[in-house]
Design an enzyme around this catalytic site. Structure first.
Site, PDB file in Angstrom:
ATOM      1  N   ASP A  28     -26.070 -27.947 -51.989  1.00  0.00           N
ATOM      2  CA  ASP A  28     -25.086 -28.364 -50.991  1.00  0.00           C
ATOM      3  C   ASP A  28     -25.227 -29.842 -50.670  1.00  0.00           C
ATOM      4  OD1 ASP A  28     -23.028 -28.012 -49.183  1.00  0.00           O
ATOM      5  OD2 ASP A  28     -24.339 -27.373 -47.558  1.00  0.00           O
ATOM      6  N   HIS A  45     -20.405 -34.914 -57.009  1.00  0.00           N
ATOM      7  CA  HIS A  45     -20.638 -33.786 -57.913  1.00  0.00           C
ATOM      8  C   HIS A  45     -21.310 -34.251 -59.203  1.00  0.00           C
ATOM      9  CE1 HIS A  45     -18.525 -31.154 -55.258  1.00  0.00           C
ATOM     10  NE2 HIS A  45     -17.352 -31.722 -55.439  1.00  0.00           N
ATOM     11  N   LEU A 139     -37.303 -20.326 -69.794  1.00  0.00           N
ATOM     12  CA  LEU A 139     -36.611 -20.266 -68.509  1.00  0.00           C
ATOM     13  C   LEU A 139     -35.237 -19.640 -68.675  1.00  0.00           C
ATOM     14  CD1 LEU A 139     -36.353 -21.273 -65.452  1.00  0.00           C
ATOM     15  CD2 LEU A 139     -35.156 -23.245 -66.450  1.00  0.00           C
TER      16      LEU A 139
END
Length: 259
Positions: A28, A45, A139
């Site tokens: 956020d 972004h 991962l």
């Protein structure tokens, strides 16, 4: 989702014994980061993708097995059309520019979220990301795209109702495990640690079922400024917490037994 490669790994660091198996991120603050600098939201972004690259690298080196990122919620479609298109463009760029390096570094990509109403192009990109990395064993990068936890739970309830109506399932057999098996995350362990940046202290329709016993950590920095040091500090904080999952702490159990 950017112009550079996502990973340039050196020798992996030794995984601390206290590293959580699954970390989830609510990334956020991109827009507020940009506004504070007089920049367009898209730049926030774009810089947020740079922060994600660093975090993926840190997760690998610190021994995290699953990293879930809240990349696009079902509510994000209500944002201005130009911002939505910018976010989708970042997704497209990520698949084209970063996926090969993720694959080369043994990262498996899994996407959660509703896909039925996505355009053929977007659905194809998500499918490509999963298929190209399906054989990897390192991962697992879980990308929550077009995701909403309430919608996910409602879909699981519908699936159970359909099975009951078809006679394949008895109502009394519906329990927490039956619901969990029908969520998008059926083959993923629940998050141990959920981190939200920018100082907001809410989950915003993210992994509501899976977060039942997760440790929550809210950090004040906006996502583009989230650094490896911040990630390590979050893991250090997690290591100090006493997770009892509704039971007693080990010392309390021993005391109760002795009494």
């Amino acid at each position: 989702m950017g112009d550079g490669g996502i990973l340039e790994l050196g020798a992996p660091a030794l995984a601390p014994r206290s590293a959580p198996r699954h970390v989830a991120l609510i990334m956020d603050g991109n827009g507020r980061w940009a506004a504070a600098r007089g920049l367009p939201r898209f730049e926030g972004h774009r810089r947020g993708v740079d922060a994600l690259r660093k975090t993926v690298r840190a997760a690998i080196e610190l021994g995290v097995d699953y990293l879930t990122v809240y990349s696009f919620s079902v509510e994000n479609w209500s944002r201005p059309p130009e911002e939505v298109q910018s976010l989708l463009a970042l997704l497209h760029r990520f698949i084209r520019n970063d996926l090969a390096e993720l694959r080369g570094n043994n990262v498996r990509v899994k996407v959660i979220g509703a896909r039925a109403d996505l355009s053929a192009e977007i659905a194809g990109l998500l499918r490509e990301a999963e298929q190209m990395t399906a054989a990897n064993t390192g991962l697992t990068l879980v990308v929550a795209f077009n995701y909403g936890a309430r919608q996910e739970i409602a879909a699981a309830a519908r699936a159970l109702a359909e099975e009951v109506a078809a006679g394949r399932l008895r109502p009394q057999d519906i329990d927490a495990e039956a619901i969990a098996r029908r969520l998008d995350t059926a083959d993923i362990p629940d998050p141990d640690l959920i981190i939200r940046t920018s100082g907001e202290q809410r989950l915003s329709n993210f992994m509501l079922w899976q977060a039942a016993y997760a440790e929550l950590l809210f950090v004040p920095v906006h996502w583009p400024d989230f650094s490896r040091a911040d990630f390590e500090a979050a893991i250090d904080e997690y290591a100090q917490r006493d997770r009892r999952f509704g039971g007693l702490a080990p010392v309390d159990r021993r005391a109760k037994t002795a009494s």
